[in-house]
Design an enzyme around this catalytic site. Structure first.
Site, PDB file in Angstrom:
ATOM      1  N   LEU A  15       0.965  -1.262   0.004  1.00  0.00           N
ATOM      2  CA  LEU A  15      -0.001  -0.120   0.023  1.00  0.00           C
ATOM      3  C   LEU A  15       0.853   1.285  -0.248  1.00  0.00           C
ATOM      4  O   LEU A  15       0.592   2.276  -0.596  1.00  0.00           O
ATOM      5  CB  LEU A  15      -0.919  -0.020   1.243  1.00  0.00           C
ATOM      6  CG  LEU A  15      -1.912   1.204   1.393  1.00  0.00           C
ATOM      7  CD1 LEU A  15      -2.684   1.391   0.204  1.00  0.00           C
ATOM      8  CD2 LEU A  15      -2.720   1.086   2.604  1.00  0.00           C
ATOM      9  N   ASP A  34      10.920   3.919   6.135  1.00  0.00           N
ATOM     10  CA  ASP A  34      10.411   2.168   6.459  1.00  0.00           C
ATOM     11  C   ASP A  34      11.489   1.670   7.248  1.00  0.00           C
ATOM     12  O   ASP A  34      12.777   2.095   7.166  1.00  0.00           O
ATOM     13  CB  ASP A  34      10.332   1.586   5.179  1.00  0.00           C
ATOM     14  CG  ASP A  34       9.220   0.433   5.321  1.00  0.00           C
ATOM     15  OD1 ASP A  34       9.430  -0.596   6.224  1.00  0.00           O
ATOM     16  OD2 ASP A  34       8.137   0.550   4.625  1.00  0.00           O
ATOM     17  N   ASP A  59      13.247   2.934  12.258  1.00  0.00           N
ATOM     18  CA  ASP A  59      12.280   2.313  13.271  1.00  0.00           C
ATOM     19  C   ASP A  59      11.833   3.437  14.134  1.00  0.00           C
ATOM     20  O   ASP A  59      12.278   4.017  14.885  1.00  0.00           O
ATOM     21  CB  ASP A  59      13.154   1.530  14.132  1.00  0.00           C
ATOM     22  CG  ASP A  59      12.248   0.643  14.953  1.00  0.00           C
ATOM     23  OD1 ASP A  59      10.979   1.092  15.410  1.00  0.00           O
ATOM     24  OD2 ASP A  59      12.651  -0.198  15.701  1.00  0.00           O
ATOM     25  N   SER A 136      -8.090   1.528   9.483  1.00  0.00           N
ATOM     26  CA  SER A 136      -8.577   0.306   9.062  1.00  0.00           C
ATOM     27  C   SER A 136      -9.964   0.055   9.185  1.00  0.00           C
ATOM     28  O   SER A 136     -10.506   0.588  10.386  1.00  0.00           O
ATOM     29  CB  SER A 136      -7.709  -1.061   9.555  1.00  0.00           C
ATOM     30  OG  SER A 136      -8.273  -2.032   9.161  1.00  0.00           O
ATOM     31  N   TYR A 148      -4.541  -5.072  17.187  1.00  0.00           N
ATOM     32  CA  TYR A 148      -4.668  -4.291  15.897  1.00  0.00           C
ATOM     33  C   TYR A 148      -6.173  -3.481  15.804  1.00  0.00           C
ATOM     34  O   TYR A 148      -5.917  -2.382  15.541  1.00  0.00           O
ATOM     35  CB  TYR A 148      -4.801  -5.167  14.817  1.00  0.00           C
ATOM     36  CG  TYR A 148      -4.597  -4.694  13.330  1.00  0.00           C
ATOM     37  CD1 TYR A 148      -3.487  -4.228  12.952  1.00  0.00           C
ATOM     38  CD2 TYR A 148      -5.808  -4.741  12.568  1.00  0.00           C
ATOM     39  CE1 TYR A 148      -3.377  -3.532  11.655  1.00  0.00           C
ATOM     40  CE2 TYR A 148      -5.707  -3.843  11.132  1.00  0.00           C
ATOM     41  CZ  TYR A 148      -4.523  -3.553  10.733  1.00  0.00           C
ATOM     42  OH  TYR A 148      -4.438  -2.949   9.684  1.00  0.00           O
ATOM     43  N   LYS A 152      -5.814   0.500  15.500  1.00  0.00           N
ATOM     44  CA  LYS A 152      -6.637   1.406  14.646  1.00  0.00           C
ATOM     45  C   LYS A 152      -7.817   1.989  14.868  1.00  0.00           C
ATOM     46  O   LYS A 152      -7.879   3.176  14.220  1.00  0.00           O
ATOM     47  CB  LYS A 152      -6.911   0.196  13.429  1.00  0.00           C
ATOM     48  CG  LYS A 152      -5.833  -0.356  12.810  1.00  0.00           C
ATOM     49  CD  LYS A 152      -4.917   0.696  12.020  1.00  0.00           C
ATOM     50  CE  LYS A 152      -3.638   0.070  11.353  1.00  0.00           C
ATOM     51  NZ  LYS A 152      -2.750   1.082  10.753  1.00  0.00           N
ATOM     52  N   SER A 182      -3.211  -8.051  -1.359  1.00  0.00           N
ATOM     53  CA  SER A 182      -1.806  -7.923  -0.906  1.00  0.00           C
ATOM     54  C   SER A 182      -1.245  -9.132  -0.669  1.00  0.00           C
ATOM     55  O   SER A 182      -1.760 -10.134  -0.720  1.00  0.00           O
ATOM     56  CB  SER A 182      -1.623  -7.092   0.562  1.00  0.00           C
ATOM     57  OG  SER A 182      -2.191  -7.834   1.587  1.00  0.00           O
TER      58      SER A 182
END
Length: 241
Positions: A15, A34, A59, A136, A148, A152, A182
């Protein structure tokens, strides 16, 4: 070449790569961040196509790396117009089998790192700048992803709170993708993936470019009167039973 500057996290692949390509095509000068060293190759490929793109391997759970990103942006560009907080991880398990370390790691990358980076870059934002947080559809709830989901949904709360705090100088919005084609989705058993796609009212899995276009819209002046909002890009899954 536009003088608009965009900082994009999680820009090495998937993405993030789709977002990077579209922002570059629309004239942004890019800093890709990244912790995957492959981000340097991504930046080089875009630069070979004539775009102004640099990369940092960092990081964002580390304070010194946050400072490196801030200092690089200040030294190279002087100001920032767009920040896309896209980097994220998953460590899925039922809560009974999820370690505290795995819960905390997902919160650290998906929620605390965007908060730290956004705060660090704050003094560099021009008037009219935009922050786009990649949340998300899972923020509404997903089985086996309590960490998660917490990260989010927390990112959505951060988006709304910061939109109020930073208005009118900086707009802050979020994009909430649904199931997207993905490496992760292609690794699912075929019957599981097919069952998930069957629950999407639009009748298909999302493509990275679907999400990239939504991010680019919220980053642009076309969304100059939009702040504190969450745009679900999920083929209608967020309203389906």
């Amino acid at each position: 070449m536009s003088d608009r500057v965009a900082v994009l996290t999680g820009g090495a692949r998937g993405l993030g790569l789709a977002i990077a390509r579209l922002l570059a095509a629309r004239g942004h000068r890019l800093l890709l961040v990244d912790r995957d060293p492959g981000v340097t190759g991504t930046a080089a490929g875009l630069a070979e196509s004539g775009h102004e793109v640099t990369a940092l391997v960092a990081d964002l759970t580390r304070a010194d790396d946050i400072a490196r990103v801030r200092d690089h942006a200040a030294r190279s560009f002087g100001a920032v117009d767009v920040l896309v907080n896209n980097a994220g991880i998953t460590r899925d398990a039922r809560l009974a089998k999820m370690s505290t370390d795995d819960f905390a790691a997902v919160l650290d990358v998906n929620l605390l790192a965007p908060m730290r980076l956004t705060e660090a870059l704050g003094p560099l934002f021009r008037d009219g700048a935009a922050v786009v947080n990649v949340s998300s559809r899972a923020a509404l709830g997903n089985f086996g992803q309590t960490n998660y989901v917490a990260s989010k949904s927390g990112l959505i709360g951060f988006t709304r709170g910061l939109a109020l705090a930073w208005a009118p100088k900086v707009r802050v919005n979020a994009v909430a993708p649904g199931l997207v084609d993905s490496a992760m989705s292609r690794a699912m058993p075929e019957d599981v993936l097919s069952g998930l796609v069957d629950r999407i009212p639009a009748g298909r899995i999302g493509e990275p470019d679907d999400i990239a276009r939504a991010v680019a819209f919220l980053a642009s002046d076309d969304a100059s009167y939009v702040t504190g909002q969450v745009l679900f890009v999920c083929g209608g899954r967020s309203v389906a039973p």
